[in-house]
Enzyme design. Structure first.
Site, PDB file in Angstrom:
ATOM      1  N   CYS A 116      59.046  38.653  24.576  1.00  0.00           N
ATOM      2  CA  CYS A 116      58.990  39.729  25.578  1.00  0.00           C
ATOM      3  C   CYS A 116      59.723  40.993  25.137  1.00  0.00           C
ATOM      4  O   CYS A 116      59.632  42.019  25.812  1.00  0.00           O
ATOM      5  CB  CYS A 116      59.551  39.241  26.908  1.00  0.00           C
ATOM      6  SG  CYS A 116      58.487  38.021  27.681  1.00  0.00           S
ATOM      7  N   HIS A 256      61.980  45.441  31.302  1.00  0.00           N
ATOM      8  CA  HIS A 256      60.938  44.415  31.168  1.00  0.00           C
ATOM      9  C   HIS A 256      60.668  43.761  32.520  1.00  0.00           C
ATOM     10  O   HIS A 256      61.600  43.359  33.223  1.00  0.00           O
ATOM     11  CB  HIS A 256      61.400  43.372  30.148  1.00  0.00           C
ATOM     12  CG  HIS A 256      60.474  42.208  30.037  1.00  0.00           C
ATOM     13  ND1 HIS A 256      59.117  42.353  29.807  1.00  0.00           N
ATOM     14  CD2 HIS A 256      60.696  40.862  30.137  1.00  0.00           C
ATOM     15  CE1 HIS A 256      58.563  41.160  29.766  1.00  0.00           C
ATOM     16  NE2 HIS A 256      59.484  40.241  29.969  1.00  0.00           N
ATOM     17  N   ASN A 286      54.286  39.373  34.622  1.00  0.00           N
ATOM     18  CA  ASN A 286      54.934  39.554  33.319  1.00  0.00           C
ATOM     19  C   ASN A 286      53.856  39.596  32.232  1.00  0.00           C
ATOM     20  O   ASN A 286      53.273  38.562  31.897  1.00  0.00           O
ATOM     21  CB  ASN A 286      55.903  38.390  33.083  1.00  0.00           C
ATOM     22  CG  ASN A 286      56.642  38.502  31.764  1.00  0.00           C
ATOM     23  OD1 ASN A 286      56.326  39.343  30.925  1.00  0.00           O
ATOM     24  ND2 ASN A 286      57.623  37.645  31.565  1.00  0.00           N
TER      25      ASN A 286
HETATM   26  O1  UT7 Z   1      59.852  37.373  30.126  1.00  0.00           O
HETATM   27  C1  UT7 Z   1      60.478  36.368  29.383  1.00  0.00           C
HETATM   28  C2  UT7 Z   1      61.642  35.868  30.052  1.00  0.00           C
HETATM   29  N1  UT7 Z   1      61.309  35.133  31.251  1.00  0.00           N
HETATM   30  C3  UT7 Z   1      62.016  35.335  32.339  1.00  0.00           C
HETATM   31  O2  UT7 Z   1      62.841  36.200  32.373  1.00  0.00           O
HETATM   32  C4  UT7 Z   1      61.793  34.384  33.500  1.00  0.00           C
HETATM   33  C5  UT7 Z   1      63.135  33.936  34.023  1.00  0.00           C
HETATM   34  N2  UT7 Z   1      63.060  32.941  35.074  1.00  0.00           N
HETATM   35  C6  UT7 Z   1      62.598  33.210  36.311  1.00  0.00           C
HETATM   36  O3  UT7 Z   1      62.105  34.274  36.566  1.00  0.00           O
HETATM   37  C7  UT7 Z   1      62.788  32.162  37.383  1.00  0.00           C
HETATM   38  O4  UT7 Z   1      63.633  31.152  36.898  1.00  0.00           O
HETATM   39  C8  UT7 Z   1      61.466  31.528  37.903  1.00  0.00           C
HETATM   40  C9  UT7 Z   1      60.658  32.545  38.695  1.00  0.00           C
HETATM   41  C10 UT7 Z   1      60.647  31.037  36.728  1.00  0.00           C
HETATM   42  C11 UT7 Z   1      61.776  30.359  38.816  1.00  0.00           C
HETATM   43  O5  UT7 Z   1      62.613  30.790  39.887  1.00  0.00           O
HETATM   44  P1  UT7 Z   1      63.939  30.005  40.265  1.00  0.00           P
HETATM   45  O6  UT7 Z   1      64.529  30.709  41.401  1.00  0.00           O
HETATM   46  O7  UT7 Z   1      64.774  29.863  39.013  1.00  0.00           O
HETATM   47  O8  UT7 Z   1      63.365  28.614  40.732  1.00  0.00           O
HETATM   48  P2  UT7 Z   1      63.665  27.142  40.184  1.00  0.00           P
HETATM   49  O9  UT7 Z   1      62.930  26.891  38.938  1.00  0.00           O
HETATM   50  O10 UT7 Z   1      65.147  26.870  40.189  1.00  0.00           O
HETATM   51  O11 UT7 Z   1      63.043  26.283  41.341  1.00  0.00           O
HETATM   52  C12 UT7 Z   1      63.588  26.320  42.687  1.00  0.00           C
HETATM   53  C13 UT7 Z   1      62.721  25.425  43.550  1.00  0.00           C
HETATM   54  C14 UT7 Z   1      62.525  24.033  42.977  1.00  0.00           C
HETATM   55  O12 UT7 Z   1      62.459  23.126  44.065  1.00  0.00           O
HETATM   56  P3  UT7 Z   1      63.728  22.256  44.491  1.00  0.00           P
HETATM   57  O13 UT7 Z   1      64.100  21.452  43.279  1.00  0.00           O
HETATM   58  O14 UT7 Z   1      64.787  23.248  44.873  1.00  0.00           O
HETATM   59  O15 UT7 Z   1      63.215  21.432  45.629  1.00  0.00           O
HETATM   60  C15 UT7 Z   1      61.180  24.112  42.307  1.00  0.00           C
HETATM   61  O16 UT7 Z   1      60.546  22.891  42.202  1.00  0.00           O
HETATM   62  O17 UT7 Z   1      61.416  26.002  43.681  1.00  0.00           O
HETATM   63  C16 UT7 Z   1      60.430  25.053  43.225  1.00  0.00           C
HETATM   64  N3  UT7 Z   1      59.373  25.791  42.542  1.00  0.00           N
HETATM   65  C17 UT7 Z   1      58.323  26.318  43.178  1.00  0.00           C
HETATM   66  N4  UT7 Z   1      57.955  26.298  44.467  1.00  0.00           N
HETATM   67  C18 UT7 Z   1      56.819  26.960  44.799  1.00  0.00           C
HETATM   68  C19 UT7 Z   1      59.284  26.092  41.230  1.00  0.00           C
HETATM   69  N5  UT7 Z   1      58.179  26.814  40.992  1.00  0.00           N
HETATM   70  C20 UT7 Z   1      57.572  26.973  42.192  1.00  0.00           C
HETATM   71  C21 UT7 Z   1      56.380  27.621  42.589  1.00  0.00           C
HETATM   72  N6  UT7 Z   1      56.053  27.595  43.900  1.00  0.00           N
HETATM   73  N7  UT7 Z   1      55.586  28.277  41.722  1.00  0.00           N
END
Ligand code: UT7
Length: 333
Positions: A116, A256, A286
């Site tokens: 990225c 970004h 993204n």
């Molecule tokens: O460009 C290159 C670099 N990339 C980035 O900068 C991306 C960086 N990461 C992120 O933007 C975030 O970590 C994400 C958007 C990918 C995920 O957000 P998060 O707030 O870190 O969520 P998480 O992975 O910790 O998941 C929180 C909860 C989980 O459920 P529990 O365990 O709390 O019950 C996940 O299973 O949200 C759940 N979850 C979803 N729910 C609905 C994960 N993905 C989804 C989804 N829809 N798509």
């Protein structure tokens, strides 16, 4: 003799027509519009659906848009760089094909990949060519067909990424406009948290890994998120400090577009007002190497000659950094 700097003198862009909305994603994986919007800021992304069309299709369209807006002769372009994490093919450069298709027949061309941060690093390379006086102009294109790496059954990645391309022309400037400073870093221990493991030289694709979906990108979102927040903010602060700038000197933050919360955190770290923060993640998601030039294209009519723009990016690898640039023209649009 006056110092030569590398100024952006034109911008172009292209995104595919097909719009993949959060509502459509709700029918594909276990997710919902409210979760995606509140966690990422994304409402929709563009996807290149047509078979047989790769990243070069996007890159060519963005470059052609720039060429027609600027009214330049493509034969006058000296260097074409395609910043991309999704080249058309494992071998044979996407940039060489792109340069030929746009008629840049006097240029040499190559791809560069820093995930990225590819476009940000590309800005550094373009600037070095121009500041060395070896070349008078460089066409830098950021293009990615991220949908080619995404498993649309994996809700952790499929809601984030989109396809698109943006192009900028760098030209030599003798009036102090263009790139002023850069701070670029990388940390290879980060590759465990964001990678497409199979299909490269260390783990070629096999029938077995294909059956397991090994060709797709994997991301441990939380770790990447934490590193992105810390490092993008840190890089922007470093640039401000060593150039004796305060938030009052910054007209725009072009960060970004990976997650609205990461962009907001970067802006908050330098206490930058919301109206100075370029944002289009809601429209495109993204797009990896295309996020920064797509921002410039969307905001081109609002940016004024002499404006100070702070660029920042973070990506897989990990690769990250910030660049400080003085804008060189007033848009005619
Ligand atoms: O460009 C290159 C670099 N990339 C980035 O900068 C991306 C960086 N990461 C992120 O933007 C975030 O970590 C994400 C958007 C990918 C995920 O957000 P998060 O707030 O870190 O969520 P998480 O992975 O910790 O998941 C929180 C909860 C989980 O459920 P529990 O365990 O709390 O019950 C996940 O299973 O949200 C759940 N979850 C979803 N729910 C609905 C994960 N993905 C989804 C989804 N829809 N798509």
């Amino acid at each position: 003799m006056r110092k030569i700097s590398a100024a952006i003198t034109a911008v172009g862009a292209y995104v595919p027509e097909y719009v993949l909305t959060n509502q459509i994603l709700e029918t594909m994986v276990d997710t919902n519009d409210e979760w995606i919007t509140s966690r990422t800021g994304i409402k929709e992304r563009r996807i290149l659906k047509e078979e047989g069309k790769g990243t070069s299709f996007l890159a060519i369209k963005a470059a052609q848009n720039l060429i027609s807006k600027k009214g330049i002769n493509p034969k006058d372009i000296e260097v074409v760089i395609v910043a991309t994490a999704t080249p058309d093919m494992k071998a044979a450069s996407t940039a060489a094909f792109t340069a030929s298709e746009i008629g840049a027949t006097n240029a040499f061309s190559f791809d560069m990949d820093a995930a990225c941060s590819s476009f940000l690093y590309g800005m550094s390379v373009a600037a070095a060519y121009i500041e060395s006086k070896k070349y008078k102009n460089v066409l830098l294109i950021g293009a990615d067909k991220m949908s080619s790496l995404i498993n649309y059954k994996d809700r952790a990645t499929c809601i984030i990424f989109g396809d698109g391309a943006g192009a900028v022309l760098f030209e030599a400037n003798e009036n102090g406009l263009g790139i002023q400073d850069e701070y670029l870093r990388s940390d290879g221990t980060g590759r465990a948290f964001l990678q497409a493991t199979y299909g490269g030289s260390s783990h070629p694709l096999t029938h077995e890994t294909l059956d397991q979906g090994g060709q797709y990108a994997f991301q441990e979102g939380k770790t990447v998120f934490k590193n992105a927040v810390f490092n993008m903010a840190d890089a922007t602060v470093k640039i401000l400090e060593r150039n004796n700038l305060t938030k009052a000197n910054i007209d725009w933050l072009a960060a970004h577009q990976a997650n609205k919360r990461i962009i907001d955190a970067t802006a908050q770290r330098i206490e930058l007002e919301e109206e100075k923060v370029m944002m289009n993640i809601h429209k495109y998601g993204n797009t990896t190497s295309a996020t920064l030039p797509l921002l410039l294209n969307d905001y081109e009519s609002q940016i004024k000659k002499g404006d100070n723009i702070l660029f920042a990016a973070f990506g897989g690898g990990f690769n990250w950094g910030a660049i400080y640039l003085k804008w060189a023209y007033n848009s005619k649009n």
